[in-house]
Design a protein around this motif. Structure first.
Motif, PDB file in Angstrom:
ATOM      1  N   ALA A 262      34.284  35.779  48.658  1.00  0.00           N
ATOM      2  CA  ALA A 262      35.059  35.528  47.443  1.00  0.00           C
ATOM      3  C   ALA A 262      34.233  34.924  46.326  1.00  0.00           C
ATOM      4  O   ALA A 262      34.566  35.081  45.153  1.00  0.00           O
ATOM      5  CB  ALA A 262      36.240  34.606  47.755  1.00  0.00           C
ATOM      6  N   GLY A 263      33.163  34.221  46.675  1.00  0.00           N
ATOM      7  CA  GLY A 263      32.405  33.494  45.666  1.00  0.00           C
ATOM      8  C   GLY A 263      31.486  34.392  44.878  1.00  0.00           C
ATOM      9  O   GLY A 263      30.995  35.411  45.352  1.00  0.00           O
ATOM     10  N   ARG A 264      31.285  34.000  43.646  1.00  0.00           N
ATOM     11  CA  ARG A 264      30.287  34.652  42.797  1.00  0.00           C
ATOM     12  C   ARG A 264      29.149  33.659  42.659  1.00  0.00           C
ATOM     13  O   ARG A 264      29.279  32.654  41.950  1.00  0.00           O
ATOM     14  CB  ARG A 264      30.877  35.002  41.437  1.00  0.00           C
ATOM     15  CG  ARG A 264      29.872  35.628  40.461  1.00  0.00           C
ATOM     16  CD  ARG A 264      30.576  36.007  39.169  1.00  0.00           C
ATOM     17  NE  ARG A 264      31.500  37.110  39.362  1.00  0.00           N
ATOM     18  CZ  ARG A 264      32.476  37.411  38.507  1.00  0.00           C
ATOM     19  NH1 ARG A 264      32.666  36.655  37.453  1.00  0.00           N
ATOM     20  NH2 ARG A 264      33.279  38.435  38.739  1.00  0.00           N
TER      21      ARG A 264
ATOM     22  N   ARG B 125      38.359  36.899  38.489  1.00  0.00           N
ATOM     23  CA  ARG B 125      37.488  37.424  39.548  1.00  0.00           C
ATOM     24  C   ARG B 125      38.003  38.786  39.995  1.00  0.00           C
ATOM     25  O   ARG B 125      39.146  38.923  40.436  1.00  0.00           O
ATOM     26  CB  ARG B 125      37.480  36.467  40.730  1.00  0.00           C
ATOM     27  CG  ARG B 125      36.530  36.869  41.865  1.00  0.00           C
ATOM     28  CD  ARG B 125      35.102  36.598  41.489  1.00  0.00           C
ATOM     29  NE  ARG B 125      34.233  36.755  42.651  1.00  0.00           N
ATOM     30  CZ  ARG B 125      33.514  37.844  42.889  1.00  0.00           C
ATOM     31  NH1 ARG B 125      33.600  38.891  42.077  1.00  0.00           N
ATOM     32  NH2 ARG B 125      32.724  37.898  43.944  1.00  0.00           N
ATOM     33  N   ARG B 126      37.176  39.810  39.885  1.00  0.00           N
ATOM     34  CA  ARG B 126      37.569  41.168  40.246  1.00  0.00           C
ATOM     35  C   ARG B 126      37.216  41.415  41.708  1.00  0.00           C
ATOM     36  O   ARG B 126      36.084  41.763  42.035  1.00  0.00           O
ATOM     37  CB  ARG B 126      36.867  42.183  39.347  1.00  0.00           C
ATOM     38  CG  ARG B 126      37.330  42.121  37.892  1.00  0.00           C
ATOM     39  CD  ARG B 126      36.684  43.237  37.081  1.00  0.00           C
ATOM     40  NE  ARG B 126      37.162  43.231  35.703  1.00  0.00           N
ATOM     41  CZ  ARG B 126      36.769  44.120  34.786  1.00  0.00           C
ATOM     42  NH1 ARG B 126      35.892  45.056  35.120  1.00  0.00           N
ATOM     43  NH2 ARG B 126      37.239  44.053  33.552  1.00  0.00           N
ATOM     44  N   LEU B 127      38.171  41.197  42.551  1.00  0.00           N
ATOM     45  CA  LEU B 127      37.961  41.354  43.982  1.00  0.00           C
ATOM     46  C   LEU B 127      39.323  41.426  44.656  1.00  0.00           C
ATOM     47  O   LEU B 127      40.302  40.857  44.166  1.00  0.00           O
ATOM     48  CB  LEU B 127      37.174  40.151  44.524  1.00  0.00           C
ATOM     49  CG  LEU B 127      36.507  40.310  45.892  1.00  0.00           C
ATOM     50  CD1 LEU B 127      35.389  41.342  45.822  1.00  0.00           C
ATOM     51  CD2 LEU B 127      35.946  38.972  46.363  1.00  0.00           C
ATOM     52  N   ARG B 128      39.387  42.126  45.780  1.00  0.00           N
ATOM     53  CA  ARG B 128      40.640  42.252  46.524  1.00  0.00           C
ATOM     54  C   ARG B 128      40.544  41.490  47.836  1.00  0.00           C
ATOM     55  O   ARG B 128      39.451  41.277  48.362  1.00  0.00           O
ATOM     56  CB  ARG B 128      40.952  43.722  46.806  1.00  0.00           C
ATOM     57  CG  ARG B 128      41.283  44.546  45.563  1.00  0.00           C
ATOM     58  CD  ARG B 128      41.664  45.963  45.961  1.00  0.00           C
ATOM     59  NE  ARG B 128      42.043  46.770  44.797  1.00  0.00           N
ATOM     60  CZ  ARG B 128      42.445  48.028  44.868  1.00  0.00           C
ATOM     61  NH1 ARG B 128      42.532  48.640  46.049  1.00  0.00           N
ATOM     62  NH2 ARG B 128      42.768  48.684  43.774  1.00  0.00           N
ATOM     63  N   SER B 129      41.695  41.092  48.330  1.00  0.00           N
ATOM     64  CA  SER B 129      41.733  40.491  49.658  1.00  0.00           C
ATOM     65  C   SER B 129      41.236  41.505  50.679  1.00  0.00           C
ATOM     66  O   SER B 129      41.457  42.715  50.538  1.00  0.00           O
ATOM     67  CB  SER B 129      43.156  40.050  50.008  1.00  0.00           C
ATOM     68  OG  SER B 129      43.619  39.078  49.097  1.00  0.00           O
ATOM     69  N   ALA B 130      40.549  41.010  51.700  1.00  0.00           N
ATOM     70  CA  ALA B 130      40.012  41.901  52.733  1.00  0.00           C
ATOM     71  C   ALA B 130      39.860  41.114  54.023  1.00  0.00           C
ATOM     72  O   ALA B 130      39.499  39.925  53.996  1.00  0.00           O
ATOM     73  CB  ALA B 130      38.666  42.486  52.307  1.00  0.00           C
TER      74      ALA B 130
END
Length: 341
Positions: free
Chosen positions: A79-81, A130-135
């Motif tokens: 999740a972190g950038r 933040r452009r990211l999806r749960s996974a």
């Protein structure tokens, strides 16, 4: 000889050393910076291989089941950038990401929270942009504003009030919600007002079971704060005040209630246990008007918050003692009628 058995060039950094970094959980970017080629990563992650892909772009450098700590680190890495460090500073591999929700409460030591081993999903708080999806095991929770993270076991964790609010947002069990809210206050993890503020910001106060739990919480928080004020007077060697009284002008208007009042010195103590609601500004304005009115009459008003009473009771006792001692140097206050509240 097949491609699979063809030896690959050795990594500049021995893989044994890599296995000790961050509980043997690393990102693809970290592997590349250590000179590990993508072909080597793919080879190690084949079925029966020594490594495994735990989350997209995050690798576990052993073949066994991940531990709770490894799952937490993997979630943060995913999740972190990463933030580029300033010269001579340690890198920030997780960026602004932090563990929140039930996983964070388990790290804070909440007995009402399930153990980390029982959680299928780990909530991680990230900026809304933040452009990211749960996974996999990582469930992203987005926020407009992020609190300052606390470090627990080397990991960034959301403060208890925010973690509770994020947990409640995912729960529909009234009993568990009530236990979490109660433990947050009884366990001295946070003040009731801070917790209600987070619930309000998360727009959770329109849920009936949350409202019921919050009302009970505020009543209990008020009692705890009053108990700390009693202890402050007793342990600080202060003279006994009149407790929980209303002040009125003789034959005139009601001036308002105070939590403690020393009539000879004309000193009042008022506890600020307000809960943030939609009418917070109006409530605060009413409090300010009352305080200004009392001070115009020569009554000194000492404003104490639950946090001050909990974290610095001796300092607050000194504040009250100073106000009492200064009474001799002030003009006599107007006469007021004191009634039980």
């Amino acid at each position: 000889m097949t491609q699979r058995n063809t030896p690959l060039p050795p990594s500049p950094l021995p893989l044994g050393r890599l296995a000790d970094v961050r509980r043997r959980v690393v990102s693809g970017a970290q592997l590349r910076t250590q000179g590990v080629a993508p072909a080597r990563v793919a080879e190690q992650c084949r079925p029966g291989g020594a490594w495994q892909l735990l989350l997209p772009g995050v690798y576990l450098l052993h073949s066994g089941p991940p531990t709770s700590e490894e799952r937490l680190h993997a979630t943060l890495l995913y999740a972190g950038r990463p933030v580029l460090p300033a010269p001579r500073q340690e890198p920030a591999p997780y960026g602004e990401a932090m563990i929140t929700g039930l996983a964070a409460l388990a790290l804070h030591g909440f007995s009402a929270a399930p153990p980390l081993t029982a959680l299928e999903l780990i909530d991680v708080l990230v900026p809304r942009t933040r452009r990211l999806r749960s996974a996999g095991c990582a469930r992203l929770v987005r926020g407009h504003t992020l609190p300052r993270a606390q470090e627990i076991t080397g990991m960034p964790v959301a403060p208890a009030p925010r973690a509770v609010a994020d947990a409640v947002a995912q729960l529909d069990d009234p009993q568990l919600i009530g236990r979490l809210l109660t433990e947050a206050v009884r366990g001295d993890h946070c003040e009731p007002a801070a917790l209600v503020r987070e619930l309000n910001d998360a727009r959770l106060l329109d849920r009936p079971h949350v409202v019921t739990a919050v009302d009970d919480l505020l009543a209990e928080g008020r009692a705890l704060t009053e108990g700390r004020l009693y202890a402050l007077v007793r342990d600080g060697g202060l003279p006994d005040p009149l407790w929980n009284v209303d002040l009125r002008m003789p034959g005139g208007p009601h001036l308002g209630g105070v939590d403690a009042y020393w009539p000879e010195q004309a000193v009042a103590v008022e506890l600020d246990t307000r809960a943030p609601r939609q009418d917070e500004d109006a409530e605060w304005s009413q409090y300010v008007r009352k305080r200004e009115h009392l001070e115009r009459l020569g009554i000194t008003v000492v404003h104490l918050t639950p946090r001050k009473l909990r974290e610095a009771p001796e300092q607050q006792a000194t504040v009250v003692r100073t106000a009492l001692m200064a009474a001799a140097d002030r003009e006599p206050a107007a006469y007021v009628v004191v009634l039980p509240r």
